[in-house]
Write a protein that holds these residues in place. Structure first.
Motif, PDB file in Angstrom:
ATOM      1  N   UNK A  35       0.828  -1.208   0.000  1.00 51.34           N
ATOM      2  CA  UNK A  35       0.000   0.000   0.000  1.00 51.34           C
ATOM      3  C   UNK A  35       0.865   1.261   0.000  1.00 51.34           C
ATOM      4  N   UNK A  36       0.324   2.306  -0.601  1.00 55.13           N
ATOM      5  CA  UNK A  36       1.052   3.567  -0.607  1.00 55.13           C
ATOM      6  C   UNK A  36       1.062   4.161   0.789  1.00 55.13           C
ATOM      7  N   UNK A  37       2.203   4.721   1.138  1.00 55.06           N
ATOM      8  CA  UNK A  37       2.346   5.251   2.481  1.00 55.06           C
ATOM      9  C   UNK A  37       2.238   6.770   2.463  1.00 55.06           C
ATOM     10  N   UNK A  38       1.426   7.298   3.345  1.00 52.97           N
ATOM     11  CA  UNK A  38       1.237   8.746   3.440  1.00 52.97           C
ATOM     12  C   UNK A  38       1.893   9.225   4.723  1.00 52.97           C
ATOM     13  N   UNK A  39       2.732  10.245   4.596  1.00 50.04           N
ATOM     14  CA  UNK A  39       3.339  10.831   5.786  1.00 50.04           C
ATOM     15  C   UNK A  39       2.438  11.949   6.310  1.00 50.04           C
ATOM     16  N   UNK A  40       2.029  11.828   7.568  1.00 52.05           N
ATOM     17  CA  UNK A  40       1.195  12.859   8.192  1.00 52.05           C
ATOM     18  C   UNK A  40       2.059  13.662   9.152  1.00 52.05           C
ATOM     19  N   UNK A  41       2.236  14.943   8.865  1.00 48.45           N
ATOM     20  CA  UNK A  41       3.002  15.802   9.766  1.00 48.45           C
ATOM     21  C   UNK A  41       2.004  16.730  10.442  1.00 48.45           C
ATOM     22  N   UNK A  42       1.732  16.485  11.704  1.00 49.41           N
ATOM     23  CA  UNK A  42       0.626  17.173  12.388  1.00 49.41           C
ATOM     24  C   UNK A  42       0.894  17.080  13.885  1.00 49.41           C
ATOM     25  N   UNK A  43       0.840  18.236  14.554  1.00 50.43           N
ATOM     26  CA  UNK A  43       1.154  18.204  15.984  1.00 50.43           C
ATOM     27  C   UNK A  43      -0.072  17.993  16.865  1.00 50.43           C
ATOM     28  N   UNK A  44      -1.267  17.987  16.259  1.00 46.74           N
ATOM     29  CA  UNK A  44      -2.448  17.695  17.069  1.00 46.74           C
ATOM     30  C   UNK A  44      -2.764  16.201  16.938  1.00 46.74           C
ATOM     31  N   UNK A  57      -5.049  14.251  17.953  1.00 48.63           N
ATOM     32  CA  UNK A  57      -6.414  13.835  17.616  1.00 48.63           C
ATOM     33  C   UNK A  57      -6.646  13.876  16.111  1.00 48.63           C
ATOM     34  N   UNK A  58      -6.238  15.006  15.504  1.00 47.71           N
ATOM     35  CA  UNK A  58      -6.421  15.167  14.057  1.00 47.71           C
ATOM     36  C   UNK A  58      -5.617  14.113  13.315  1.00 47.71           C
ATOM     37  N   UNK A  59      -4.368  13.940  13.760  1.00 45.80           N
ATOM     38  CA  UNK A  59      -3.485  12.980  13.088  1.00 45.80           C
ATOM     39  C   UNK A  59      -4.097  11.580  13.132  1.00 45.80           C
ATOM     40  N   UNK A  60      -4.638  11.217  14.288  1.00 53.41           N
ATOM     41  CA  UNK A  60      -5.186   9.876  14.446  1.00 53.41           C
ATOM     42  C   UNK A  60      -6.409   9.680  13.550  1.00 53.41           C
ATOM     43  N   UNK A  61      -7.250  10.705  13.521  1.00 58.05           N
ATOM     44  CA  UNK A  61      -8.459  10.639  12.693  1.00 58.05           C
ATOM     45  C   UNK A  61      -8.097  10.451  11.217  1.00 58.05           C
ATOM     46  N   UNK A  62      -7.154  11.269  10.748  1.00 64.06           N
ATOM     47  CA  UNK A  62      -6.745  11.181   9.341  1.00 64.06           C
ATOM     48  C   UNK A  62      -6.100   9.823   9.065  1.00 64.06           C
ATOM     49  N   UNK A  63      -5.249   9.388  10.001  1.00 70.70           N
ATOM     50  CA  UNK A  63      -4.567   8.099   9.824  1.00 70.70           C
ATOM     51  C   UNK A  63      -5.585   6.962   9.733  1.00 70.70           C
ATOM     52  N   UNK A  64      -6.597   7.015  10.595  1.00 69.52           N
ATOM     53  CA  UNK A  64      -7.621   5.968  10.576  1.00 69.52           C
ATOM     54  C   UNK A  64      -8.346   5.917   9.225  1.00 69.52           C
ATOM     55  N   UNK A  65      -8.690   7.097   8.719  1.00 70.20           N
ATOM     56  CA  UNK A  65      -9.384   7.137   7.441  1.00 70.20           C
ATOM     57  C   UNK A  65      -8.504   6.656   6.306  1.00 70.20           C
ATOM     58  N   UNK A  66      -7.239   7.040   6.351  1.00 69.37           N
ATOM     59  CA  UNK A  66      -6.318   6.599   5.297  1.00 69.37           C
ATOM     60  C   UNK A  66      -6.183   5.081   5.323  1.00 69.37           C
ATOM     61  N   UNK A  67      -6.020   4.541   6.520  1.00 68.57           N
ATOM     62  CA  UNK A  67      -5.889   3.092   6.647  1.00 68.57           C
ATOM     63  C   UNK A  67      -7.143   2.406   6.126  1.00 68.57           C
ATOM     64  N   UNK A  68      -8.294   2.969   6.511  1.00 69.80           N
ATOM     65  CA  UNK A  68      -9.562   2.411   6.054  1.00 69.80           C
ATOM     66  C   UNK A  68      -9.733   2.500   4.543  1.00 69.80           C
ATOM     67  N   UNK A  69      -8.973   3.384   3.908  1.00 71.95           N
ATOM     68  CA  UNK A  69      -9.091   3.555   2.458  1.00 71.95           C
ATOM     69  C   UNK A  69      -7.961   2.852   1.716  1.00 71.95           C
ATOM     70  N   UNK A  70      -7.223   2.023   2.436  1.00 69.50           N
ATOM     71  CA  UNK A  70      -6.204   1.226   1.758  1.00 69.50           C
ATOM     72  C   UNK A  70      -4.811   1.835   1.717  1.00 69.50           C
ATOM     73  N   UNK A 129       0.055   4.732   6.811  1.00 66.73           N
ATOM     74  CA  UNK A 129       0.435   6.086   7.170  1.00 66.73           C
ATOM     75  C   UNK A 129       1.534   6.071   8.208  1.00 66.73           C
ATOM     76  N   UNK A 130       2.265   7.156   8.241  1.00 68.85           N
ATOM     77  CA  UNK A 130       3.262   7.346   9.278  1.00 68.85           C
ATOM     78  C   UNK A 130       3.048   8.746   9.831  1.00 68.85           C
ATOM     79  N   UNK A 131       3.096   8.887  11.128  1.00 70.73           N
ATOM     80  CA  UNK A 131       2.794  10.179  11.739  1.00 70.73           C
ATOM     81  C   UNK A 131       4.039  10.781  12.402  1.00 70.73           C
ATOM     82  N   UNK A 132       4.294  12.049  12.105  1.00 73.43           N
ATOM     83  CA  UNK A 132       5.374  12.778  12.779  1.00 73.43           C
ATOM     84  C   UNK A 132       4.768  14.029  13.409  1.00 73.43           C
TER      85      UNK A 132
END
Ligand code: CA
Length: 233
Positions: free
Chosen positions: A2-11, A13-26, A29-32
């Motif tokens: 799967x393609x990996x999306x880098x999420x750079x976000x200091x909040x 909650x937001x990072x987790x929400x986006x990561x969950x949706x990305x994972x759910x869409x195939x 993700x990696x969060x920094x």
């Protein structure tokens, strides 16, 4: 893989929400969280992420600096900037950071996934197997001397303002122009026109293009930001 999306976000909650949706869409993700950690991580990333979602305000190195740095060092790595205010996007566009898209908070994670998909599609098309064919497929021809735009050889019958709008956008395919920037190109004194004037000219321009190519949407509106010329998917 799967393609990996880098999420750079200091909040978180937001990072987790986006990561969950990305994972759910195939996607993977990696969060920094911290700006200073981004470039060292990218230096070592294997494989490289397919795209970076980059928050503007970060602890440590800020999003602006990071976006510039990424553009320079990894020119083909798409970046979507996350900003807290719509007004900020105008300023960012003016800085010509080279981000591929901008998303304003609060956003729906579904919107983020849709934008990620769109930007990836574009990036892959641009990098594509047939770069020459893509160039040949540029559908519109401008006759600057006659202020005419030709689609498959047919004169679109544009007004001077519509022609000017089209010309500005065609000079930078894929680049998003704010209504403000477009107004600057249309009128010497743009205080007398409103953003709605731009919308109405763009609308007419699109209608004229649609008369020749009903199935193509080559002038696209970018939600809450402005417009761009995008000849290919
Ligand atoms: Ca932030």
């Amino acid at each position: 893989m799967n393609e990996r999306i880098l999420i750079v976000e200091d909040e978180p909650k937001i990072a987790r929400l986006v990561a969950d949706y990305l994972t759910g869409s195939g996607f993977e993700s990696h969060h920094i969280e911290h700006g200073d950690a981004v470039l060292p991580w990218l230096d070592k990333a294997d494989p490289m992420p397919a795209l970076v979602l980059l928050d503007l305000m970060l602890p440590g190195t800020d999003g602006l600096t990071l976006c510039r740095e990424i553009r320079q060092r990894w020119p083909r790595l798409p970046v979507i900037m996350l900003t807290a205010r719509v007004e900020e996007v105008d300023r960012l566009l003016g800085l010509e950071l080279g981000a591929d898209d901008y998303i304003c908070k609060p956003f729906s994670p579904r919107e983020v996934v849709a934008r990620v998909r769109a930007v990836l599609r574009r990036a892959q098309a641009a990098a594509g197997e047939h770069p020459a064919a893509t160039r040949d497929a540029l559908p519109l021809e401008l006759d600057a001397a006659g202020w005419r735009a030709l689609a498959d050889g047919r004169d679109l019958g544009l007004t001077a303002v519509e022609f000017q709008l089209l010309k500005v956008m065609m000079q930078a395919p894929g680049q998003i122009f704010s209504r403000d920037q477009l107004m600057d190109h249309m009128y010497r004194d743009h205080r007398i026109v409103s953003e709605r004037t731009v919308d109405s000219h763009v609308k007419k321009l699109r209608r004229k293009i649609a008369e020749v190519w009903p199935e193509r949407e080559i002038i696209r509106s970018v939600y809450s930001v402005g417009y761009k010329y995008q000849p290919e998917e």
